[in-house]
Design a protein around this motif. Structure first.
Motif, PDB file in Angstrom:
ATOM      1  N   GLY A 109       1.876   6.715  -6.754  1.00 65.30           N
ATOM      2  CA  GLY A 109       0.784   7.604  -7.147  1.00 65.30           C
ATOM      3  C   GLY A 109       1.148   9.069  -6.970  1.00 65.30           C
ATOM      4  O   GLY A 109       0.896   9.898  -7.855  1.00 65.30           O
ATOM      5  N   PHE A 110       1.763   9.396  -5.835  1.00 68.80           N
ATOM      6  CA  PHE A 110       2.163  10.787  -5.613  1.00 68.80           C
ATOM      7  C   PHE A 110       3.317  11.200  -6.526  1.00 68.80           C
ATOM      8  O   PHE A 110       3.386  12.350  -6.962  1.00 68.80           O
ATOM      9  CB  PHE A 110       2.512  11.033  -4.148  1.00 68.80           C
ATOM     10  N   CYS A 111       4.214  10.269  -6.816  1.00 66.79           N
ATOM     11  CA  CYS A 111       5.295  10.578  -7.769  1.00 66.79           C
ATOM     12  C   CYS A 111       4.716  10.850  -9.153  1.00 66.79           C
ATOM     13  O   CYS A 111       5.143  11.783  -9.843  1.00 66.79           O
ATOM     14  CB  CYS A 111       6.286   9.427  -7.842  1.00 66.79           C
ATOM     15  N   LEU A 136      -0.784   9.186 -17.931  1.00 65.98           N
ATOM     16  CA  LEU A 136       0.556   9.554 -17.484  1.00 65.98           C
ATOM     17  C   LEU A 136       1.029   8.640 -16.357  1.00 65.98           C
ATOM     18  O   LEU A 136       2.203   8.269 -16.304  1.00 65.98           O
ATOM     19  CB  LEU A 136       0.610  11.012 -17.032  1.00 65.98           C
ATOM     20  N   ALA A 137       0.123   8.250 -15.466  1.00 64.13           N
ATOM     21  CA  ALA A 137       0.507   7.368 -14.359  1.00 64.13           C
ATOM     22  C   ALA A 137       0.969   6.010 -14.882  1.00 64.13           C
ATOM     23  O   ALA A 137       1.966   5.461 -14.394  1.00 64.13           O
ATOM     24  CB  ALA A 137      -0.659   7.200 -13.388  1.00 64.13           C
ATOM     25  N   VAL A 138       0.286   5.472 -15.878  1.00 66.69           N
ATOM     26  CA  VAL A 138       0.695   4.189 -16.460  1.00 66.69           C
ATOM     27  C   VAL A 138       2.061   4.326 -17.122  1.00 66.69           C
ATOM     28  O   VAL A 138       2.940   3.468 -16.955  1.00 66.69           O
ATOM     29  CB  VAL A 138      -0.367   3.676 -17.459  1.00 66.69           C
ATOM     30  N   GLY A 175       0.816  -1.216   0.000  1.00 65.83           N
ATOM     31  CA  GLY A 175       0.000   0.000   0.000  1.00 65.83           C
ATOM     32  C   GLY A 175       0.846   1.261   0.000  1.00 65.83           C
ATOM     33  O   GLY A 175       0.561   2.216  -0.735  1.00 65.83           O
ATOM     34  N   ILE A 176       1.898   1.278   0.810  1.00 63.40           N
ATOM     35  CA  ILE A 176       2.788   2.440   0.845  1.00 63.40           C
ATOM     36  C   ILE A 176       3.452   2.634  -0.517  1.00 63.40           C
ATOM     37  O   ILE A 176       3.581   3.765  -1.006  1.00 63.40           O
ATOM     38  CB  ILE A 176       3.834   2.283   1.968  1.00 63.40           C
TER      39      ILE A 176
END
Length: 168
Positions: free
Chosen positions: A45-47, A66-68, A38-39
Motif C-alpha cells: 500500500g505504501f509502495c 493505480l494501486a491495482v 498484514g505487513i
C-alpha cells in the motif's frame, strides 16, 4: 483466497514443518502468518502510494486504480524472476498506464526505483561501513565463522573410462 484461509488454519493449530532428507523448516504459526500478510499489505500500500505521488498529475487517475495496476505489475515482476523485477514491472506499468505521457511516466518509474531500491541500499552500506569502522577502531575481532558440515560426499569416486579398462 480459499487456499490462503486453508493455509492459515493449517498452521494455526500446531507447529508445522516441511523438508526432506534431514532438512526441516518450521513454518510460522497462524498469528505470525497473519502478521506477515498484514505487513505485506501495508508495504504494498505504501509502495503504491509512493508511485501514486510520482506519476504525472494529468491525466487524473484515482489511487485505487493505480494501486491495482501497481500490485499487478509487482506480481508480474515476481513471476518473471528478474532481479528487482527490472524491465517487467516497468513495462507492465507503461502498458497499463497508457494514457500518461511515456516520458513523464518513465521519469516517475526511475524516481521510484531510486527511492525504493538505491537509497535504502546506500543507507545500508553506510550503516554497515560505520559499524565495521567502529568495530575496527575498537579492536573487536570479527565473530568466528561457524563450521557448517558439507552435504557433499567426502570421497568422490570417478568410474574408470572404458578405454582404461582394456589392457594393452
Amino acid at each position: 483466497m480459499l487456499l490462503l484461509v486453508f493455509y492459515v488454519s493449517w498452521v494455526w493449530h500446531r507447529p508445522r514443518m516441511v523438508g526432506r532428507s534431514g532438512w526441516r523448516v518450521t513454518l510460522p504459526g497462524g498469528p505470525l502468518t497473519l502478521l506477515q500478510i498484514g505487513i505485506g499489505i501495508v508495504d504494498l500500500g505504501f509502495c503504491a502510494l509512493a508511485m501514486y505521488m510520482l506519476v504525472p498529475e494529468e491525466p487524473n487517475i484515482n489511487f485505487a486504480t493505480l494501486a491495482v495496476i501497481f500490485v499487478s505489475a509487482t506480481l508480474l515482476g515476481f513471476a518473471s524472476h528478474a532481479p528487482g523485477a527490472i524491465g517487467v514491472f516497468d513495462a507492465a506499468m507503461l502498458v497499463a498506464l497508457w494514457q500518461f505521457d511515456k516520458e513523464d511516466l518513465l521519469a516517475g518509474l526511475l524516481l521510484f526505483r531510486l527511492l525504493y531500491y538505491i537509497v535504502p541500499f546506500g543507507l545500508a552500506l553506510l550503516i554497515l561501513g560505520a559499524r565495521e569502522l567502529h568495530l575496527a577502531l575498537r579492536g573487536t575481532p570479527p565473530p568466528p565463522i561457524p563450521h557448517i558440515p558439507s552435504l557433499a560426499p567426502t570421497e568422490v569416486v570417478i568410474p574408470p573410462v572404458e578405454s582404461e579398462l582394456k589392457a594393452p
